[in-house]
Enzyme design. Structure first.
Site, short mmCIF file in Angstrom:
data_model
loop_
_atom_site.label_atom_id
_atom_site.label_comp_id
_atom_site.label_asym_id
_atom_site.label_seq_id
_atom_site.Cartn_x
_atom_site.Cartn_y
_atom_site.Cartn_z
N HIS A 90 1.50 -6.61 14.99
CA HIS A 90 0.18 -7.12 14.63
C HIS A 90 -0.51 -7.61 15.91
O HIS A 90 0.07 -8.38 16.68
CB HIS A 90 0.29 -8.31 13.68
CG HIS A 90 0.66 -7.96 12.28
ND1 HIS A 90 1.85 -7.36 11.96
CD2 HIS A 90 0.00 -8.14 11.10
CE1 HIS A 90 1.89 -7.18 10.64
NE2 HIS A 90 0.78 -7.64 10.10
N HIS A 93 1.07 0.24 6.65
CA HIS A 93 1.04 -1.21 6.87
C HIS A 93 0.91 -1.95 5.54
O HIS A 93 -0.18 -2.21 5.04
CB HIS A 93 -0.14 -1.56 7.80
CG HIS A 93 -0.15 -2.98 8.26
ND1 HIS A 93 -0.13 -3.34 9.61
CD2 HIS A 93 -0.18 -4.16 7.58
CE1 HIS A 93 -0.15 -4.64 9.73
NE2 HIS A 93 -0.19 -5.18 8.50
N GLU A 153 -6.04 -9.05 15.36
CA GLU A 153 -6.43 -9.45 14.01
C GLU A 153 -7.06 -10.84 14.09
O GLU A 153 -8.25 -11.02 13.87
CB GLU A 153 -5.21 -9.45 13.07
CG GLU A 153 -5.53 -9.88 11.63
CD GLU A 153 -4.28 -10.18 10.79
OE1 GLU A 153 -3.20 -10.45 11.36
OE2 GLU A 153 -4.40 -10.16 9.55
N ASP A 208 -1.98 -4.03 3.44
CA ASP A 208 -1.44 -5.25 4.05
C ASP A 208 -0.63 -6.10 3.04
O ASP A 208 0.59 -5.98 3.00
CB ASP A 208 -2.57 -6.07 4.69
CG ASP A 208 -2.08 -6.96 5.83
OD1 ASP A 208 -0.89 -6.88 6.20
OD2 ASP A 208 -2.90 -7.75 6.37
N ASP A 209 -1.30 -6.94 2.27
CA ASP A 209 -0.63 -7.79 1.26
C ASP A 209 -1.49 -7.75 -0.01
O ASP A 209 -2.21 -8.70 -0.30
CB ASP A 209 -0.52 -9.24 1.77
CG ASP A 209 0.20 -9.31 3.10
OD1 ASP A 209 1.43 -9.15 3.13
OD2 ASP A 209 -0.49 -9.50 4.12
#
Ligand code: ADE
Ligand code: ZN
Length: 326
Positions: A188, A8, A191, A269-270
């Site tokens: 997703h 991810h 979250e 993730d980012d």
């Protein structure tokens, strides 16, 4: 160094300000300086502002070669920190908005995976990802593109974006197209919303994994169902704290989910948006959540066995992991 694998990470959210600035200069794109923070970070306020900042930064991408540049850069950095496998989400909508045709985007990603393997040994695969708040028709179009252009590296279909205003149950059509086209699916959920959103994902969508899913901990029945159906959670602790899903690591359910027996992987993730990277997530798991090295290796094993890669690739990666002596 413990071998690491992640399922991810968003390609468009993976490249640091220095690379954003480099591509902005090369492509003559003006990027507002207020989005850049110190030490290779970005500045944003809350979840929706994060999504906006992420979109702004991704505007510097102007060609398939730019996708090559960010994915090669990411995979090489990951390999230096022990990464052996990485499933990257790529967004054809972001590419389209930047004027990059799907085929050019895909070609850049494929070349980057090949070159990074040659230069470091890391293996990469792609999850074609739609953005729920760009609307259902855009998501259907992304699913159709993913199916229309099969490639051994295109292994999955996923969905990100604004979970609160665009619930999972509305997106069965694009997932059905992707699933029937032979792609494995993840979305997703759990979250920004609670257990109900994860229920919707597993009841309406053909998903084998859930991006985040941490708020499943709020519902014991859901936890049992995830275990029974062998659904893996792609957990991103650093992202969850940065986006204030939980106020601090002490409140984060990584340990509780583990004790409950849910299959999980660690993910970034980012990374530059959340001031993290995959090795840092492993470090947090060890030093903040108290996992033993053998449990960290199990997170990597989970990522390999729950990956959407073909059986031969999984075998090769498991052999690599088994060859690790710590
Ligand atoms: N797109 C990129 N990062 C995301 C996240 N953490 N949640 C939802 N959509 C995203
Ligand atoms: Zn994500």
């Amino acid at each position: 160094m413990i071998p690491k694998a992640e399922l991810h990470v968003h390609a468009e959210g993976s490249f640091p300000p220095s690379l954003v600035a480099q591509l902005a200069t090369k492509n003559n794109i003006a990027i507002p300086s207020h989005i850049f923070g110190p030490h290779e970070t970005f500045v944003w306020k809350d979840f929706l502002d994060f999504l906006k900042t992420y979109d702004t930064a991704s505007h510097v991408l102007q060609s398939g070669d730019d996708y090559y540049a960010i994915i090669y850069d990411y995979l090489m950095r990951s390999a230096k920190n022990g990464g052996i496998y990485c499933e990257l989400m790529v967004s054809p909508d972001h590419a389209r908005i930047c004027g990059i045709p799907y085929e050019a985007m895909l070609d850049g990603c494929i070349r980057a995976i090949d070159q990074a393997r040659k230069d470091s040994g890391i293996e990469g695969r792609l999850i074609i990802t739609c953005v729920r708040h760009f609307d259902i028709d855009a998501c259907i179009e992304v699913a159709k593109l993913a199916v229309k252009h099969p490639h051994p590296y295109v292994v999955g279909f996923g969905m990100g974006g604004d979970e609160v205003n665009f619930p999972n149950r509305q997106f069965s059509k694009p997932f059905q197209i992707a699933h029937e086209g032979g792609l494995q699916c993840t979305t997703h959920a759990g979250e920004m919303l609670g257990a109900e959103s994860v229920w919707e994902a597993i009841n309406y969508l053909p998903v084998k994994r859930i991006g985040h899913g941490v708020r499943a901990i709020e519902d014991a029945n859901l936890i049992q169902t995830l275990i029974e159906r062998d659904i893996t959670l792609e957990v991103c602790p650093g992202s969850n704290i940065a986006l204030q899903v939980y106020p601090d690591f002490a409140s984060h359910p990584l340990r509780a989910l583990y004790e409950a027996g849910v299959k999980m992987t660690l993910n970034s993730d980012d990374p530059p948006f959340f001031n993290t990277h995959l090795a840092h997530e492993y470090h947090l798991a060890e030093h903040t959540f108290g996992f033993q090295p053998k449990e960290l290796i199990q997170f990597t094993r989970n990522a390999i066995t729950s990956s959407f890669a073909d059986a031969a690739t999984k075998d090769m990666l498991l052999r690599k992991l088994d060859g690790y002596v710590h």
